[in-house]
Design a protein around this motif. Structure first.
Motif, PDB file in Angstrom:
ATOM      1  N   ILE A 270       0.796  -1.070  -0.369  1.00 55.28           N
ATOM      2  CA  ILE A 270      -0.053   0.429   0.235  1.00 55.28           C
ATOM      3  C   ILE A 270       0.554   0.949   0.156  1.00 55.28           C
ATOM      4  O   ILE A 270       2.557   1.089   0.811  1.00 55.28           O
ATOM      5  N   THR A 271       0.677   2.395  -1.046  1.00 56.21           N
ATOM      6  CA  THR A 271       1.664   3.349  -0.605  1.00 56.21           C
ATOM      7  C   THR A 271       0.490   4.562  -0.408  1.00 56.21           C
ATOM      8  O   THR A 271      -0.948   4.528  -0.744  1.00 56.21           O
ATOM      9  N   VAL A 272       0.621   5.330   0.479  1.00 54.48           N
ATOM     10  CA  VAL A 272      -0.580   6.606   0.405  1.00 54.48           C
ATOM     11  C   VAL A 272       0.422   7.478   0.383  1.00 54.48           C
ATOM     12  O   VAL A 272       2.135   8.070   0.851  1.00 54.48           O
ATOM     13  N   ALA A 273      -0.138   8.804  -0.234  1.00 53.79           N
ATOM     14  CA  ALA A 273       0.413   9.988  -0.697  1.00 53.79           C
ATOM     15  C   ALA A 273      -0.032  10.958   0.627  1.00 53.79           C
ATOM     16  O   ALA A 273      -0.800  11.381   0.901  1.00 53.79           O
ATOM     17  N   VAL A 274       1.347  11.592   0.495  1.00 58.20           N
ATOM     18  CA  VAL A 274       0.900  12.233   2.046  1.00 58.20           C
ATOM     19  C   VAL A 274       0.774  13.998   1.423  1.00 58.20           C
ATOM     20  O   VAL A 274       2.032  14.236   1.101  1.00 58.20           O
ATOM     21  N   ILE A 275      -0.140  14.716   1.174  1.00 56.73           N
ATOM     22  CA  ILE A 275      -0.138  15.872   0.902  1.00 56.73           C
ATOM     23  C   ILE A 275       0.794  16.757   1.947  1.00 56.73           C
ATOM     24  O   ILE A 275      -0.658  17.103   2.509  1.00 56.73           O
ATOM     25  N   ASP A 276       1.137  17.493   2.066  1.00 51.97           N
ATOM     26  CA  ASP A 276       2.082  18.287   3.318  1.00 51.97           C
ATOM     27  C   ASP A 276       3.604  18.697   2.694  1.00 51.97           C
ATOM     28  O   ASP A 276       3.190  19.225   1.757  1.00 51.97           O
ATOM     29  N   SER A 277       3.837  19.808   4.204  1.00 51.17           N
ATOM     30  CA  SER A 277       4.845  19.829   4.077  1.00 51.17           C
ATOM     31  C   SER A 277       6.337  19.432   3.452  1.00 51.17           C
ATOM     32  O   SER A 277       7.275  20.020   3.065  1.00 51.17           O
ATOM     33  N   GLY A 278       6.548  18.351   2.945  1.00 44.95           N
ATOM     34  CA  GLY A 278       7.169  17.232   2.266  1.00 44.95           C
ATOM     35  C   GLY A 278       7.582  15.958   3.261  1.00 44.95           C
ATOM     36  O   GLY A 278       7.140  16.879   4.167  1.00 44.95           O
ATOM     37  N   VAL A 279       8.063  15.624   3.228  1.00 44.89           N
ATOM     38  CA  VAL A 279       9.079  14.562   3.653  1.00 44.89           C
ATOM     39  C   VAL A 279      10.352  14.337   3.854  1.00 44.89           C
ATOM     40  O   VAL A 279      10.923  13.901   2.580  1.00 44.89           O
TER      41      VAL A 279
ATOM     42  N   THR B  20      11.462  15.864  -0.780  1.00 48.28           N
ATOM     43  CA  THR B  20      12.050  15.100   0.322  1.00 48.28           C
ATOM     44  C   THR B  20      12.821  16.029   1.303  1.00 48.28           C
ATOM     45  O   THR B  20      13.108  16.195   1.854  1.00 48.28           O
ATOM     46  N   LYS B  21      12.299  17.789   1.298  1.00 53.97           N
ATOM     47  CA  LYS B  21      13.015  18.964   1.588  1.00 53.97           C
ATOM     48  C   LYS B  21      11.824  19.162   2.336  1.00 53.97           C
ATOM     49  O   LYS B  21      10.781  19.902   2.147  1.00 53.97           O
ATOM     50  N   ASP B  22      11.474  19.362   4.015  1.00 54.65           N
ATOM     51  CA  ASP B  22       9.948  19.031   4.642  1.00 54.65           C
ATOM     52  C   ASP B  22      10.901  20.607   5.302  1.00 54.65           C
ATOM     53  O   ASP B  22      11.935  20.494   6.334  1.00 54.65           O
ATOM     54  N   TYR B  23      11.008  22.208   5.441  1.00 58.33           N
ATOM     55  CA  TYR B  23      11.428  23.309   5.900  1.00 58.33           C
ATOM     56  C   TYR B  23      10.266  23.260   7.098  1.00 58.33           C
ATOM     57  O   TYR B  23      10.333  24.062   7.788  1.00 58.33           O
ATOM     58  N   THR B  24       9.103  22.262   7.960  1.00 58.59           N
ATOM     59  CA  THR B  24       9.060  22.636   8.957  1.00 58.59           C
ATOM     60  C   THR B  24       8.749  21.570   9.853  1.00 58.59           C
ATOM     61  O   THR B  24       8.815  21.249  10.984  1.00 58.59           O
ATOM     62  N   GLY B  25       9.280  20.253   9.716  1.00 59.65           N
ATOM     63  CA  GLY B  25       8.791  18.624  10.025  1.00 59.65           C
ATOM     64  C   GLY B  25       7.655  18.449  10.657  1.00 59.65           C
ATOM     65  O   GLY B  25       7.154  17.377  10.606  1.00 59.65           O
ATOM     66  N   HIS B  26       6.724  19.145  10.109  1.00 61.68           N
ATOM     67  CA  HIS B  26       4.465  18.415   9.961  1.00 61.68           C
ATOM     68  C   HIS B  26       5.021  17.313   8.766  1.00 61.68           C
ATOM     69  O   HIS B  26       4.606  16.385   9.602  1.00 61.68           O
TER      70      HIS B  26
ATOM     71  N   ILE C  86       5.868   5.746   1.643  1.00 67.20           N
ATOM     72  CA  ILE C  86       4.842   7.209   1.627  1.00 67.20           C
ATOM     73  C   ILE C  86       4.820   7.758   0.180  1.00 67.20           C
ATOM     74  O   ILE C  86       6.613   7.669  -0.562  1.00 67.20           O
ATOM     75  N   LEU C  87       4.101   8.668  -0.479  1.00 69.20           N
ATOM     76  CA  LEU C  87       4.785   9.061  -1.938  1.00 69.20           C
ATOM     77  C   LEU C  87       4.311  10.660  -1.453  1.00 69.20           C
ATOM     78  O   LEU C  87       3.316  10.993  -1.155  1.00 69.20           O
ATOM     79  N   PRO C  88       5.367  11.149  -1.114  1.00 69.09           N
ATOM     80  CA  PRO C  88       5.065  12.877  -0.594  1.00 69.09           C
ATOM     81  C   PRO C  88       5.033  13.628  -1.774  1.00 69.09           C
ATOM     82  O   PRO C  88       5.779  13.929  -2.776  1.00 69.09           O
ATOM     83  N   LEU C  89       4.202  14.781  -1.706  1.00 68.34           N
ATOM     84  CA  LEU C  89       3.441  15.874  -2.239  1.00 68.34           C
ATOM     85  C   LEU C  89       3.705  16.991  -1.798  1.00 68.34           C
ATOM     86  O   LEU C  89       3.102  17.451  -0.266  1.00 68.34           O
ATOM     87  N   ARG C  90       4.717  17.821  -1.979  1.00 68.55           N
ATOM     88  CA  ARG C  90       5.034  18.699  -0.904  1.00 68.55           C
ATOM     89  C   ARG C  90       4.225  19.619  -1.682  1.00 68.55           C
ATOM     90  O   ARG C  90       4.287  20.519  -2.833  1.00 68.55           O
ATOM     91  N   VAL C  91       3.665  20.965  -0.911  1.00 72.04           N
ATOM     92  CA  VAL C  91       2.858  22.393  -0.626  1.00 72.04           C
ATOM     93  C   VAL C  91       3.265  22.671   0.255  1.00 72.04           C
ATOM     94  O   VAL C  91       3.804  22.620   1.257  1.00 72.04           O
ATOM     95  N   SER C  92       2.961  24.666  -1.017  1.00 69.80           N
ATOM     96  CA  SER C  92       2.865  25.421   0.495  1.00 69.80           C
ATOM     97  C   SER C  92       2.120  25.613   1.484  1.00 69.80           C
ATOM     98  O   SER C  92       0.707  24.992   1.272  1.00 69.80           O
ATOM     99  N   ILE C  93       2.364  25.836   2.716  1.00 71.85           N
ATOM    100  CA  ILE C  93       1.137  25.965   3.502  1.00 71.85           C
ATOM    101  C   ILE C  93       0.460  27.000   3.741  1.00 71.85           C
ATOM    102  O   ILE C  93       2.008  28.024   3.693  1.00 71.85           O
ATOM    103  N   THR C  94      -0.520  27.533   3.817  1.00 74.32           N
ATOM    104  CA  THR C  94      -0.652  28.873   3.649  1.00 74.32           C
ATOM    105  C   THR C  94      -0.831  29.401   4.605  1.00 74.32           C
ATOM    106  O   THR C  94      -1.555  29.277   5.565  1.00 74.32           O
TER     107      THR C  94
ATOM    108  N   ASP D 165      11.277  20.252  14.950  1.00 75.78           N
ATOM    109  CA  ASP D 165      10.912  21.606  14.118  1.00 75.78           C
ATOM    110  C   ASP D 165      11.647  20.680  12.956  1.00 75.78           C
ATOM    111  O   ASP D 165      12.183  19.590  12.513  1.00 75.78           O
ATOM    112  N   ALA D 166      12.360  22.100  12.129  1.00 75.49           N
ATOM    113  CA  ALA D 166      13.358  21.142  10.423  1.00 75.49           C
ATOM    114  C   ALA D 166      14.487  20.707  11.000  1.00 75.49           C
ATOM    115  O   ALA D 166      14.836  20.282   9.327  1.00 75.49           O
ATOM    116  N   ASN D 167      14.942  20.624  12.555  1.00 78.49           N
ATOM    117  CA  ASN D 167      16.185  20.285  12.416  1.00 78.49           C
ATOM    118  C   ASN D 167      16.583  18.589  12.279  1.00 78.49           C
ATOM    119  O   ASN D 167      17.408  18.128  12.235  1.00 78.49           O
TER     120      ASN D 167
END
Length: 375
Positions: free
Chosen positions: A37-46, A70-76, A102-110, A224-226
């Motif tokens: 099973i693949t889960v697409a995660v639409i978020d801040s990146g993974v 695959t660059k997550d600037y928030t950690g979320h 996991i399929l990471p799909l990075r979007v900007s958080i509004t 955080d993103a560290n």
């Protein structure tokens, strides 16, 4: 609002995942681990972490920031991915479906306080949903909020028509304005609210468009993103990740089922309200219990082509039912998860971290405020 407080380093953070015991995760993993099973995660990146090694697929970036999906600037987004599919090796957060991809799909958080309807045909979140719909992912997990654009309307419909099961967090302003948030408020999206370790709907969990609930408070997330320290927090984002992981376990065990059938058994086997109500505006159809499907063989998958949430609309709208009191000790019985059913495995499930307008980070003695439009 989601509160994140220092927890521990990666080596022992799994000890704080209190919900794995009550959910009988170890026993479920003997039957299903989310394989295939693949889960697409639409978020801040993974970001690729030890807990996600070998399970992170090449993703797609819908932002103008460097680094790619695959660059997550928030950690979320990374936290959500680990809650879904983190390895059970002790490297970090143990995912509920540790063998899922996991399929990471990075979007900007509004940023900002308000999101309003837009007639625009251009929407990066909608584009991400369409990419997920055209991918091998069966589940789309969205622990975010987004403007309800015409483009997003169309993309959600497209993904559902392609057989995807979509989960989205309802939001963390339940004790404030409780305004509908999207995409959770779409009729064919599973809106996920949060319950506490005390078997109550979390006060912050937004309601009125809640379909299912899942553990949502005192859940580990990256601070955080560290990516050096985990924190614990509350919110419906975590609940959405847990619900997505639950669906992955069930679908892996029953790969021939459709999204409608997986969702139907999740609704049927969910832990109901203490007063026996099948649905309440705050608890939805109950708190997810994949163990009832995997360990007890419960749940009738039913019609593969009928979306169970859309079918419910043929009856009087559940949202028309009385809402009850607050969830802070004077709540009505319909806002408490039925304790009589917990048996030997403890409370069905509780709180989860999530999105919200404000996330408060406390780490290394520094208090930072991260204002995000996410659940």
């Amino acid at each position: 609002m989601a509160w994140l407080a220092p927890a521990a380093v990666a080596g022992d953070i799994s000890e704080r995942q209190w919900y794995l015991g009550p959910m009988k995760a170890e026993e479920m993993w003997q039957i299903s681990r989310g394989e295939g099973i693949t889960v697409a995660v639409i978020d801040s990146g993974v970001t690729s972490t030890g807990a996600l090694e070998g399970r992170l697929l090449p993703g797609v970036d819908f932002t103008d920031r460097p680094g790619g999906a695959t660059k997550d600037y928030t950690g979320h987004g990374t936290s959500m991915a680990e809650l879904i599919a983190g390895a059970d090796s002790g490297a970090g957060i143990r995912g509920l479906a540790p063998s899922a991809n996991i399929l990471p799909l990075r979007v900007s958080i509004t940023l900002g306080e308000e999101i309003e309807w837009s007639n625009s045909d251009e929407d990066p979140v909608a584009d991400a949903v369409r990419v997920a719909a055209d991918s091998d992912a069966r589940i789309i997990s969205m622990s975010i909020s987004a403007a309800p654009t015409r483009a997003l309307d169309s993309a959600i419909e497209y993904a559902v028509d392609k057989g995807k099961l979509i989960f989205a967090s309802t939001g963390n302003n339940g004790d404030k304005d409780n305004n509908p948030e999207f995409p959770a408020s779409y009729a064919d999206v599973v809106g996920v609210g949060a319950v506490t370790q005390q078997n109550r709907v979390a006060q912050y969990s937004q309601h009125g468009h809640t379909d299912l609930t899942a553990p949502g408070s005192d859940i580990p997330n990256w601070c955080d993103a560290n990516f050096t320290r985990y924190c614990t927090g509350n919110g419906t984002s975590n609940a959405t990740a847990i619900a997505s992981g639950s669906a992955a376990l069930i679908w892996s065990r029953h790969p021939d089922w459709t999204a409608n059938q997986v969702l139907r058994v999740m609704m049927e086997t969910a832990s109901k309200a203490a007063d026996g109500s099948d649905y309440t505006t705050k608890l939805g159809y109950g708190t997810v219990r994949p163990r009832k499907v995997l360990l007890d063989g419960e749940g009738d998958p039913g019609d593969p082509d009928q979306h169970p949430l859309l079918k419910q609309e043929e009856s009087p709208s559940p949202s028309a039912q009385p809402e009850g009191g607050s969830s802070d000790g004077d709540e009505s019985p319909s806002e408490r998860v039925k304790v009589a059913d917990q048996g030997e495995d403890g409370p069905p499930t509780g709180l989860l971290v999530g999105s919200g307008v404000a996330v408060v980070l406390l780490a290394a003695g520094v208090i930072g405020f991260l204002v995000l439009r996410r659940r």
